[in-house]
Design an enzyme around this catalytic site. Structure first.
Site, PDB file in Angstrom:
ATOM      1  CG  ASP A 150      10.690  -3.846   1.022  1.00 57.68           C
ATOM      2  OD1 ASP A 150      10.771  -3.321  -0.100  1.00 57.68           O
ATOM      3  OD2 ASP A 150       9.653  -4.365   1.471  1.00 57.68           O
ATOM      4  CG  ASP A 163       5.603  -0.084  -0.516  1.00 56.01           C
ATOM      5  OD1 ASP A 163       4.997   0.764   0.158  1.00 56.01           O
ATOM      6  OD2 ASP A 163       6.225   0.186  -1.557  1.00 56.01           O
ATOM      7  CD  GLN A 217       7.766   2.862  -4.459  1.00 57.10           C
ATOM      8  OE1 GLN A 217       6.666   3.301  -4.758  1.00 57.10           O
ATOM      9  NE2 GLN A 217       7.934   1.999  -3.467  1.00 57.10           N
TER      10      GLN A 217
END
Length: 187
Positions: free
Chosen positions: A8, A10, A52
């Site tokens: 992942d 972020d 996103q």
């Protein structure tokens, strides 16, 4: 077949700055590089798997993610790492941009991005790992038949239990995850 560590982005690989596409603000977590190097040296491909939804929400255009990918690749290169793939889902069912406001099989917790990456990189998902900082990351990895790591750094706020939401390992950072993965593989 190859093995991979799916990451992942972020909150796991880089500090979580919500909806950030400013490449100048992107840095690797300080407790990630050594672990990533050890995993890469053990033969794992390193692949980013990232939701996103800022695209679907109209916060930025999809092509803005090219600069984000370029920056992450630059950081990997600088640290002696190779990024094998960068996969993202621009969708969100509540998005304001109609072309992206859909339910899909790529948005985590669904496994679509992992399955696509596995097909494109000849990866055996059963010997691969998904590392993320929320249970949706864990669920995506488990649904794809990977082993999973939850980076418990305070980013998971919901703690909704479910059939696919139990991680193989819980630890505090990618360096610790690498220790656990490599120990588990050698056992």
């Amino acid at each position: 077949m190859n093995k991979a560590v799916f990451l992942d982005k972020d909150g796991t690989l880089i500090p979580d700055i919500p909806y950030n596409i400013d490449a100048d603000l992107i840095t690797l977590q300080p407790d990630a590089v050594d672990g990533l190097k050890r995993l890469q040296n053990d033969g794992y491909q390193l692949i980013i798997i990232s939701n996103q939804s800022g695209v679907a929400r109209g916060f930025f255009k999809e092509d803005s993610l090219l600069a984000v990918e370029d920056r992450v690749r630059e950081l990997f290169d600088f640290n002696g790492l190779f990024l094998s793939g960068f996969y993202y889902c621009p969708h969100h069912p509540s998005g304001s941009v109609s072309a992206y406001a859909i339910n899909c099989d790529c948005r985590k917790p669904m496994p679509g991005m992992l399955i696509k990456a596995a097909a494109e990189h000849n990866i055996d998902l059963t010997i691969s790992w998904m590392i993320g900082d929320i249970l949706n990351d864990v669920e995506a990895g488990n649904r794809a038949n990977c082993q999973t790591v939850l980076i418990d750094n305070g980013n998971e706020t919901e703690w909704v239990k479910g059939d696919y939401r139990e991680p193989t390992i819980i630890c505090r950072c990618i360096n610790d995850a690498a220790d656990e993965i490599l120990t588990k593989v050698m056992a």
